[in-house]
Design a protein around this motif. Structure first.
Motif, PDB file in Angstrom:
ATOM      1  N   UNK A  94      24.295   9.655 -13.997  1.00  0.00           N
ATOM      2  CA  UNK A  94      24.730   9.400 -12.620  1.00  0.00           C
ATOM      3  C   UNK A  94      23.567   9.416 -11.643  1.00  0.00           C
ATOM      4  N   UNK A  95      22.635  10.350 -11.831  1.00  0.00           N
ATOM      5  CA  UNK A  95      21.484  10.435 -10.935  1.00  0.00           C
ATOM      6  C   UNK A  95      20.566   9.225 -11.087  1.00  0.00           C
ATOM      7  N   UNK A  96      20.362   8.783 -12.326  1.00  0.00           N
ATOM      8  CA  UNK A  96      19.518   7.603 -12.524  1.00  0.00           C
ATOM      9  C   UNK A  96      20.218   6.337 -12.029  1.00  0.00           C
ATOM     10  N   UNK A  97      21.521   6.302 -12.153  1.00  0.00           N
ATOM     11  CA  UNK A  97      22.273   5.175 -11.590  1.00  0.00           C
ATOM     12  C   UNK A  97      22.084   5.108 -10.082  1.00  0.00           C
ATOM     13  N   UNK A 178      16.563   4.193 -31.511  1.00  0.00           N
ATOM     14  CA  UNK A 178      16.015   4.228 -30.160  1.00  0.00           C
ATOM     15  C   UNK A 178      15.504   2.861 -29.708  1.00  0.00           C
ATOM     16  N   UNK A 179      15.227   1.965 -30.659  1.00  0.00           N
ATOM     17  CA  UNK A 179      14.655   0.665 -30.295  1.00  0.00           C
ATOM     18  C   UNK A 179      15.627  -0.189 -29.489  1.00  0.00           C
ATOM     19  N   UNK A 180      16.896   0.199 -29.514  1.00  0.00           N
ATOM     20  CA  UNK A 180      17.875  -0.474 -28.659  1.00  0.00           C
ATOM     21  C   UNK A 180      17.479  -0.360 -27.192  1.00  0.00           C
ATOM     22  N   UNK A 181      16.830   0.752 -26.835  1.00  0.00           N
ATOM     23  CA  UNK A 181      16.481   0.959 -25.433  1.00  0.00           C
ATOM     24  C   UNK A 181      15.416   0.000 -24.934  1.00  0.00           C
ATOM     25  N   UNK A 182      14.605  -0.547 -25.835  1.00  0.00           N
ATOM     26  CA  UNK A 182      13.611  -1.537 -25.406  1.00  0.00           C
ATOM     27  C   UNK A 182      14.323  -2.734 -24.789  1.00  0.00           C
ATOM     28  N   UNK A 206      24.343   2.980 -18.268  1.00  0.00           N
ATOM     29  CA  UNK A 206      24.732   2.753 -19.663  1.00  0.00           C
ATOM     30  C   UNK A 206      23.591   3.078 -20.616  1.00  0.00           C
ATOM     31  N   UNK A 207      22.378   2.830 -20.177  1.00  0.00           N
ATOM     32  CA  UNK A 207      21.219   3.145 -21.010  1.00  0.00           C
ATOM     33  C   UNK A 207      21.177   4.644 -21.319  1.00  0.00           C
ATOM     34  N   UNK A 216      19.525   5.624 -27.906  1.00  0.00           N
ATOM     35  CA  UNK A 216      19.338   6.418 -26.712  1.00  0.00           C
ATOM     36  C   UNK A 216      18.256   5.910 -25.792  1.00  0.00           C
ATOM     37  N   UNK A 217      18.246   6.531 -24.612  1.00  0.00           N
ATOM     38  CA  UNK A 217      17.287   6.143 -23.594  1.00  0.00           C
ATOM     39  C   UNK A 217      15.911   6.671 -23.880  1.00  0.00           C
TER      40      UNK A 217
END
Length: 217
Positions: A94-97, A178-182, A206-207, A216-217
């Motif tokens: 929420x904070x990063x959003x 974790x490579x999904x985060x790229x 969502x990230x 994950x982020x």
């Protein structure tokens, strides 16, 4: 408790926050394992400070959910708790959003270039199984929004919630998931470059929420 050998890493004038960060980081990186007892004399010998800043740091770590204090008995490193992790994840997301929503209208070419460069370092670190560099690059990526958002309360809130997730991040960044985060980061950059604050904010959220889903982020 097997504490690191004294290496002169701290001086007597060590600030309280440095004591807190040293113990926090040792918990996050696994130097102090879940369930391990933290003894004041050993921490004092390691950090080269008196008991007072040690006790203050442990109180902060207890509030952050990283240690459990048993009055009159012991202070131990808290085990990974799924419920607490989810709570922290929701706050961090929420904070990063919010940071993204506030920051995107303020961004220019240099900030977007910095995010792109950070994501490239992030991808390179993951490909070479370098967890420390991956964490640093990921922090640099998200720091662009935090620095540009203009809300000084957001980093303060993240300071309390993020350490709980950091142990999970370290596990994820050592896996291929974790490579999904790229790709997620690249989409955030694209949306931010279009000036779409709402979409970039939701993608950022969502990230972070994808952490529990194995990407994950």
């Amino acid at each position: 408790m097997p504490t690191p050998a004294p290496q002169g890493i701290h001086k007597r004038s060590l600030l309280r926050n440095d004591v807190y960060e040293s113990i926090r980081d040792a918990i996050v990186d696994g130097t102090f394992a879940a369930g391990e007892r933290l003894r004041d004399p050993e921490l004092e010998a390691w950090l080269g400070v008196s008991r007072t800043p040690i006790r203050e740091a442990l109180l902060r770590l207890e509030r952050a959910g990283l240690v459990i204090a048993k009055p009159g008995r012991a202070t131990i490193v808290a085990p990974l708790d799924p419920a607490s992790t989810v709570n922290a994840q929701q706050v961090v997301a929420s904070m990063h959003e919010l940071a993204a929503r506030l920051a995107v209208p303020q961004l220019g070419g240099p900030q977007l270039a910095a995010m792109t460069e950070s994501n490239a370092r992030f991808e390179h670190a993951l490909m070479h199984d370098d967890v420390e560099l991956a964490l640093a690059a990921d922090d640099d990526f998200h720091a662009v929004f935090l620095d540009a958002c203009g809300n000084g309360m957001i980093p303060d809130i993240l300071e309390q919630a993020l350490p709980l997730l950091r142990r999970v991040e370290r596990q994820r960044f050592s896996s291929r998931s974790a490579r999904h985060s790229v790709t997620a980061h690249a989409e955030i950059i694209r949306l931010a470059g279009m000036g779409d604050a709402d979409a970039a904010a939701l993608a950022t959220r969502e990230n972070w929420l994808s952490l529990g889903a194995g990407a994950e982020d």
